[in-house]
Scaffold this motif. Structure first.
Motif, PDB file in Angstrom:
ATOM      1  N   ASN A 274      36.433   4.357  45.436  1.00  0.00           N
ATOM      2  CA  ASN A 274      35.165   3.729  45.058  1.00  0.00           C
ATOM      3  C   ASN A 274      34.827   4.067  43.607  1.00  0.00           C
TER       4      ASN A 274
ATOM      5  N   ARG B  84      46.674  -3.296  40.623  1.00  0.00           N
ATOM      6  CA  ARG B  84      45.685  -4.179  41.238  1.00  0.00           C
ATOM      7  C   ARG B  84      44.553  -3.351  41.840  1.00  0.00           C
ATOM      8  N   ALA B  85      43.323  -3.704  41.453  1.00  0.00           N
ATOM      9  CA  ALA B  85      42.126  -3.047  41.972  1.00  0.00           C
ATOM     10  C   ALA B  85      41.240  -4.103  42.614  1.00  0.00           C
ATOM     11  N   ASN B  86      41.011  -3.974  43.914  1.00  0.00           N
ATOM     12  CA  ASN B  86      40.206  -4.951  44.652  1.00  0.00           C
ATOM     13  C   ASN B  86      40.755  -6.367  44.460  1.00  0.00           C
TER      14      ASN B  86
ATOM     15  N   PHE C 204      43.492  -0.469  46.288  1.00  0.00           N
ATOM     16  CA  PHE C 204      44.248  -0.610  45.044  1.00  0.00           C
ATOM     17  C   PHE C 204      45.732  -0.485  45.356  1.00  0.00           C
TER      18      PHE C 204
ATOM     19  N   PRO D 251      33.421  -2.751  41.601  1.00  0.00           N
ATOM     20  CA  PRO D 251      33.188  -2.944  43.037  1.00  0.00           C
ATOM     21  C   PRO D 251      32.907  -1.651  43.790  1.00  0.00           C
ATOM     22  N   GLY D 252      33.372  -0.528  43.269  1.00  0.00           N
ATOM     23  CA  GLY D 252      33.176   0.744  43.948  1.00  0.00           C
ATOM     24  C   GLY D 252      31.743   1.223  43.978  1.00  0.00           C
TER      25      GLY D 252
ATOM     26  N   SER E 296      30.943  -0.506  47.426  1.00  0.00           N
ATOM     27  CA  SER E 296      31.827  -0.357  48.571  1.00  0.00           C
ATOM     28  C   SER E 296      33.185   0.165  48.121  1.00  0.00           C
ATOM     29  N   GLU E 297      33.861   0.905  48.986  1.00  0.00           N
ATOM     30  CA  GLU E 297      35.227   1.293  48.680  1.00  0.00           C
ATOM     31  C   GLU E 297      36.117   0.058  48.699  1.00  0.00           C
ATOM     32  N   PHE E 298      37.239   0.125  47.986  1.00  0.00           N
ATOM     33  CA  PHE E 298      38.148  -1.023  47.912  1.00  0.00           C
ATOM     34  C   PHE E 298      39.585  -0.538  47.815  1.00  0.00           C
TER      35      PHE E 298
ATOM     36  N   LYS F  57      42.917   3.738  48.448  1.00  0.00           N
ATOM     37  CA  LYS F  57      41.519   3.306  48.469  1.00  0.00           C
ATOM     38  C   LYS F  57      40.705   4.189  47.534  1.00  0.00           C
TER      39      LYS F  57
ATOM     40  N   THR G 200      42.321  -7.548  41.846  1.00  0.00           N
ATOM     41  CA  THR G 200      42.310  -8.007  40.453  1.00  0.00           C
ATOM     42  C   THR G 200      43.244  -7.166  39.598  1.00  0.00           C
TER      43      THR G 200
END
Length: 202
Positions: free
Chosen positions: A85, A107-109, A131, A123-124, A127-129, A83, A111
């Motif tokens: 951000n 892959r990040a979020n 990977f 996106p960070g 919000s955290e996302f 994870k 994508t």
């Protein structure tokens, strides 16, 4: 004027003087979020407004498995997840790793993203996302555990490292040829032994 959905009020109505507590769920984005709330009074011709700002979470990156994870002895794909951000992640092996190629993307979020390039949509910021990166490990043909260290670095320099520990392979011994004949004069005839462990002949 609509209240920001992330702002929680202990009450949204009252009469006369009073206080209203404003709160929210933890904010995991690395950029502060702001919103404006409007207070309307019955009979008041001009409403009043106030602004709410929530402090951001410092930029970070972490692996879900912490500092180490296991991998099977067989060849195959190992997925490393985490994870962040950050607006950009850069992956690299720490130390010498010659038998595994570092993928050019991850892959990040959700994508597909090129290693070391800006993440689409950032996106960070809000919000955290999650990977993930996939590594193709070869079969471990030794009888020792093999450790490969993967490092990820965020745009701001924050980093995390994980040791991927691949289980030891199976011990084996192979002899070739399977049958030999020593000549009458007793001269030596050799067999070849292939093994990944110590062996004895009896």
């Amino acid at each position: 004027m609509a209240k920001p959905i992330w702002v929680k009020l202990d009450r949204n109505t009252g009469s006369g003087n009073g206080t209203v507590a404003n709160s929210s769920n933890p904010h995991t984005g690395r950029v502060a979020r702001k919103g404006t709330l409007q207070v309307d009074g019955v009979g008041a011709t001009v409403p009043d407004v106030y602004e709410v700002t929530q402090s951001p979470k410092p930029e970070f990156v972490s692996f879900d498995n912490g500092s180490e994870m296991s991998a099977p002895k067989t060849a195959g794909t190992v997925t490393v997840e985490g994870k962040t951000n950050s607006s950009k992640l850069t992956f690299a092996f720490a130390g010498s790793v010659t038998d595994v190629n570092l993928p050019s993307n991850y892959r990040a979020n959700g994508t597909q993203t090129n290693n070391g390039t800006a993440i689409s949509g950032d996106p960070g910021a809000t919000s955290e996302f999650a990977f993930s990166i996939e590594l193709e490990l070869p079969e471990n043909t030794t009888i020792e555990e093999v450790t490969r260290n993967l490092k990820v670095t965020a745009n701001g320099g924050q980093s995390a490292q994980i040791a991927i520990k691949q289980a030891a392979g199976d011990a084996y011994v192979r002899v070739s040829p399977k049958s030999i004949t020593i000549p009458q004069d007793g001269s030596a005839v050799s067999v070849t032994i292939e093994s990944n462990t110590t062996w004895t002949i009896s």
